[in-house]
Design a protein around this motif. Structure first.
Motif, mmCIF file in Angstrom:
data_model
loop_
_atom_site.group_PDB
_atom_site.id
_atom_site.type_symbol
_atom_site.label_atom_id
_atom_site.label_comp_id
_atom_site.label_asym_id
_atom_site.label_seq_id
_atom_site.Cartn_x
_atom_site.Cartn_y
_atom_site.Cartn_z
ATOM 1 N N LEU A 60 -9.663 12.878 -4.867
ATOM 2 C CA LEU A 60 -8.467 11.941 -5.866
ATOM 3 C C LEU A 60 -8.997 12.095 -7.041
ATOM 4 O O LEU A 60 -8.371 12.557 -7.537
ATOM 5 N N CYS A 74 -12.297 7.588 3.713
ATOM 6 C CA CYS A 74 -11.331 6.574 2.192
ATOM 7 C C CYS A 74 -12.454 7.714 1.508
ATOM 8 O O CYS A 74 -11.839 7.409 0.385
ATOM 9 N N ASP A 100 -7.253 13.875 -9.519
ATOM 10 C CA ASP A 100 -6.203 13.581 -10.398
ATOM 11 C C ASP A 100 -6.803 13.221 -11.570
ATOM 12 O O ASP A 100 -5.522 12.763 -12.717
ATOM 13 N N ARG A 149 2.828 1.632 -3.338
ATOM 14 C CA ARG A 149 1.760 2.074 -4.416
ATOM 15 C C ARG A 149 1.388 3.800 -3.790
ATOM 16 O O ARG A 149 1.519 4.968 -5.255
ATOM 17 N N LEU A 150 1.136 4.272 -2.860
ATOM 18 C CA LEU A 150 0.820 5.930 -2.257
ATOM 19 C C LEU A 150 2.403 6.176 -2.667
ATOM 20 O O LEU A 150 1.564 7.928 -3.577
ATOM 21 N N ALA A 191 -8.475 0.260 1.124
ATOM 22 C CA ALA A 191 -7.497 1.860 1.078
ATOM 23 C C ALA A 191 -6.689 1.360 -0.090
ATOM 24 O O ALA A 191 -7.061 2.541 -1.543
ATOM 25 N N TRP A 192 -5.495 0.709 -0.127
ATOM 26 C CA TRP A 192 -5.326 0.217 -1.537
ATOM 27 C C TRP A 192 -6.179 -0.471 -2.543
ATOM 28 O O TRP A 192 -5.794 0.213 -3.788
ATOM 29 N N TRP A 244 -5.871 5.126 -9.872
ATOM 30 C CA TRP A 244 -4.740 4.665 -10.484
ATOM 31 C C TRP A 244 -5.202 3.969 -11.744
ATOM 32 O O TRP A 244 -4.533 4.846 -12.795
ATOM 33 N N LEU A 302 -7.071 3.774 -4.205
ATOM 34 C CA LEU A 302 -6.084 3.579 -4.699
ATOM 35 C C LEU A 302 -5.848 2.868 -6.049
ATOM 36 O O LEU A 302 -5.270 3.643 -6.730
ATOM 37 N N ASN A 303 -5.974 1.930 -6.427
ATOM 38 C CA ASN A 303 -5.534 1.289 -7.275
ATOM 39 C C ASN A 303 -6.861 1.178 -8.435
ATOM 40 O O ASN A 303 -6.062 1.174 -9.311
ATOM 41 N N PHE A 358 0.718 -0.927 -0.140
ATOM 42 C CA PHE A 358 -0.002 -0.421 0.312
ATOM 43 C C PHE A 358 1.230 1.179 -0.225
ATOM 44 O O PHE A 358 0.332 1.961 -0.718
ATOM 45 N N GLY A 395 -11.123 9.508 -1.503
ATOM 46 C CA GLY A 395 -11.009 9.016 -3.342
ATOM 47 C C GLY A 395 -11.910 9.702 -4.217
ATOM 48 O O GLY A 395 -11.379 10.536 -5.500
#
Length: 249
Positions: A201, A194, A205, A104-105, A146-147, A154, A150-151, A101, A198
């Motif tokens: 983000l 989260c 992003d 990646r972060l 959370a991971w 991403w 994020l993935n 995690f 998210g």
């Protein structure tokens, strides 16, 4: 070249940290059970499966953890180490999950290694990893949640035309979040944080043409966790309020 050397050394680093975590957590697994551990086994884990899912007269019932304790005791009997096995396994698995995690972060192997080292030697995490309670399971599932989020974001960032299985990380996030809430209702705060992070983000992003789909998936993932939370805990709202008055909000 240094990046390649670090990437090549990452498996060895992880193995060393994992073994170190095991050496720090295994001692004490056979000591006498504490009050909360005994209460978990006698009052909750020894009951039928449905009773474990529906009984919440005290917050001692970390439901998912209690189910895991029941499985462990059915397979290995009731020695102290068996009742603590779910917490230990979750604590050990948290080591590689935190590394992945953080990697990646932050996109930094050094930061990921440092964070994982701190978890490995954390006295609090060591203590909870050999205690028959659900806190290490909560931490593990929270990091997976959370991971996965994020993935998922991403993936939308790097690929304008994501693969057919783009829904997989969203499903993983929803599942991990729901299981975290099933362990402790306070995990809802983590899932909410989260979701907020998210959404921020996604807005910052992702290109405008990719935000709508990501926001839709984020909403569905979070809504699933909310649905599980309501299903499990709304019938026990009076008990939850009573626990808050007794033990603190």
């Amino acid at each position: 070249m240094s990046i390649n050397r670090h990437a090549a050394g990452a498996p060895l680093l992880l193995l060393a940290l994992f073994l170190g975590a095991a050496l720090l957590r295994l001692p004490g697994m056979t000591r006498s059970l504490g009050h909360d551990e005994i209460y978990t086994q006698v009052i909750f884990a020894s009951r039928p499966w449905l009773d474990i899912l529906t009984s919440y007269h005290l917050p001692n019932n970390h439901i998912l953890h209690t189910l895991c304790v029941r499985i462990a005791s059915a397979v290995f009997g009731d020695p102290e180490w068996s009742l603590r096995l779910p917490a230990l396994l979750a604590g050990l698995l948290s080591v590689p999950v935190l590394y992945g995690f953080c990697r990646r972060l932050t996109q930094s192997g050094h930061i990921a290694g440092t964070a994982t080292l701190l978890l490995t030697i954390s006295p609090v995490h060591i203590a909870f990893s050999r205690q028959a309670r659900g806190y290490t399971i909560l931490l593990l599932l929270g990091m997976i949640h959370a991971w996965a989020l994020l993935n998922a974001i991403w993936q939308r960032h790097v690929d304008a035309d994501p693969p057919d299985r783009e829904w997989l990380p969203w499903v993983l996030a929803a599942g991990a979040g729901a299981l975290a809430v099933l362990t402790l209702p306070s995990a809802a705060f983590l899932v909410g944080a989260c979701a907020f992070a998210g959404a921020a983000l996604i807005g910052v992003d992702l290109p405008p043409d990719r935000r709508q789909a990501a926001r839709r998936h984020m909403f569905l993932s979070t809504a699933f966790v909310i649905g599980v939370t309501a299903t499990i805990y709304v019938p026990h709202l009076d008990e939850l309020y009573s626990h808050a008055e007794r033990f603190g909000v």
